[in-house]
Write an enzyme that holds these catalytic residues in place. Structure first.
Site, short mmCIF file in Angstrom:
data_model
loop_
_atom_site.label_atom_id
_atom_site.label_comp_id
_atom_site.label_asym_id
_atom_site.label_seq_id
_atom_site.Cartn_x
_atom_site.Cartn_y
_atom_site.Cartn_z
CB CYS A 81 -11.27 -145.04 -12.10
SG CYS A 81 -10.30 -144.84 -13.73
CB CYS A 99 -6.29 -149.53 -16.57
SG CYS A 99 -5.40 -149.08 -14.89
CB CYS A 104 -7.24 -149.60 -9.27
SG CYS A 104 -6.70 -148.09 -9.36
CB CYS A 152 -4.39 -141.50 -13.82
SG CYS A 152 -4.06 -143.22 -12.72
CD GLN A 182 7.31 -144.95 1.16
OE1 GLN A 182 6.53 -145.63 -0.13
NE2 GLN A 182 8.07 -146.02 1.12
CE1 TYR A 240 18.81 -155.35 -0.26
CE2 TYR A 240 18.51 -154.79 2.81
CZ TYR A 240 18.60 -155.95 1.71
OH TYR A 240 18.52 -157.10 1.79
CG ASP A 275 13.36 -148.76 3.23
OD1 ASP A 275 12.01 -150.05 3.02
OD2 ASP A 275 12.15 -148.30 3.13
CB CYS A 297 6.39 -152.51 -0.74
SG CYS A 297 8.29 -153.32 -1.02
#
Length: 414
Positions: free
Chosen positions: A81, A89, A92, A168, A239, A268, A338, A365
């Protein structure tokens, strides 16, 4: 070396460092003049010139970007990218690493967090998730920021500054082909683009004007021989990787092995992804309690479970929902956790284990929050039966981990 700003700021100062190990958060650790420096855009073992992006004299650590690579890693690649790199940006973290190595870095982070926070040695590979193209074109939900001129873009790392972009590479082709990046959006602060798996097609929501009126979309999930469509608010939680929901549900069902007639608790619960899957497994003779605090998610969850009378969707904070169950001496066979990125926390983990489930699936996560909560679970007599990590966010430092917890043998839990 640049001049130091008045007030002791070190921003802009440059120096050369030997880069150490990867750290949680998308950077590597280096040292300069006895102080820790968290360096982005570097890889372990490299020699780089760092420019300080945050920090003052007297701070315990600094943040910086690798603005010149003097001795590159064998795993360094040219970022695909053009918007990735120092000062650009911030979406990432690892476009400068080959994809396989970026997963090794994430696995190292998981191992370090579990060793540091739970005192456990784990060696877990970070597995790809079906649905991306060599780590690109996977993000089905993207919020593009809008600058003062109405141009859409993405924010710099730890900044409100907007970098205007015309593509993107981690967004799906459907998101990019929506044309959102070809227009100006004066009067808006951001524009959300959602490309759902089951319709009605790409949805665009302008912020802040359209936030409350955001439409619903449908998302399709398949796991083994089970499948279902879910109603989800366009700005609700789902997700973002197209293969994530199916992968996670499939793994949780396979590990928990829910049986007809069992009682399950989904904490959750969001719009009911795990609750619906569990309900179909335990059948009408079983029971599922789904707990969620977000009002809009609860409305969607009730729609998603409407044909399954064995499911109760309860709007509540998780800790407040668990206490009455314990007071009533309710037990559960299975629990799915979760939680948000902050994790469940000590009190919720203790209350979950007090239900005495035969198995708990913890979907996380953030590996740091998971490792901390696993330590709490061990204090309460539950240990890890299995642990897997999934690269549901390629090119970034984020990942998803799923830990299956089971009661420890009595002697091990003492």
């Amino acid at each position: 070396m640049t001049e130091r700003r008045q007030g002791g700021s070190l921003v802009g100062l440059q120096f050369v460092v030997e880069v150490g190990p990867v750290a949680h958060g998308g950077h590597c650790v280096a040292r300069h003049d006895g102080r820790v420096v968290f360096v982005r855009h570097a890889l372990p073992g490299e020699r780089v010139r760092v420019e300080v992006t945050e920090g003052e004299e007297g701070d315990r650590f600094l943040r910086g970007d690798a603005v010149e690579v003097l001795q590159p890693s064998a795993h360094r690649v040219t970022p695909p990218c053009p918007f990735a790199g120092p000062g650009r940006c911030g979406g990432c973290d690892f476009q400068h690493a080959d994809l396989a190595y970026s997963r090794e870095l994430k696995a190292a982070v998981v191992a370090e967090q579990f060793q540091r926070l739970a005192g456990l040695t784990v060696d877990v590979p970070v597995e790809p998730v079906p649905g991306d193209t060599e780590g690109l074109r996977w993000r089905t939900r993207v919020e593009f920021a809008v600058d003062a001129d109405g141009r859409p873009g993405l924010r710099k790392h730890r900044s409100h500054d907007v970098v205007a972009v015309d593509d993107c590479l981690i967004a799906t082709q459907e998101v990019v082909d929506s044309g959102v990046l070809e227009r100006t959006w004066r009067g808006s602060t951001a524009v959300d683009v959602i490309a759902p798996s089951a319709g009605p097609g790409v949805v665009t929501v302008l912020l802040p004007a359209g936030e409350k009126a955001a439409p619903h979309v449908r998302e399709h999930v398949e796991a083994g021989g089970w499948s279902e469509d879910f109603r989800v608010g366009a700005r609700g939680f789902w997700q973002v990787h197209p293969g994530a929901a199916s992968t996670f549900v499939g793994h949780v069902l396979a590990e928990l092995g829910p049986q007809p007639g069992e009682r399950a608790v989904d904490l959750y619960a969001g719009v009911g992804l795990f609750a619906v899957a569990l309900a179909d497994a335990v059948g009408e003779d079983g029971a599922v309690l789904a707990v969620e605090s977000d009002e809009r998610a609860v409305r969607d969850a009730r729609r998603n479970v409407h044909s399954r009378p064995q499911v109760e969707v309860r709007r509540s904070r998780v800790d407040r929902a668990l206490r009455p169950l314990l007071q009533q001496q309710v037990s559960a066979d299975l629990v799915v956790l979760d939680p948000p990125r902050t994790g469940a926390g000590r009190d919720v983990v203790r209350e979950v284990t007090a239900l005495r489930p035969r198995l708990v699936a913890y979907v996380a996560c953030d590996p740091a929050a998971l490792a901390r909560d696993v330590a709490y679970a061990r204090e309460a007599g539950y240990g890890i039966r299995s642990l897997r990590a999934f690269d549901a966010f390629p090119m970034t430092h984020h990942m998803e981990c799923i830990a299956i917890l089971e009661p420890l043998p009595v002697e091990a839990g003492q």
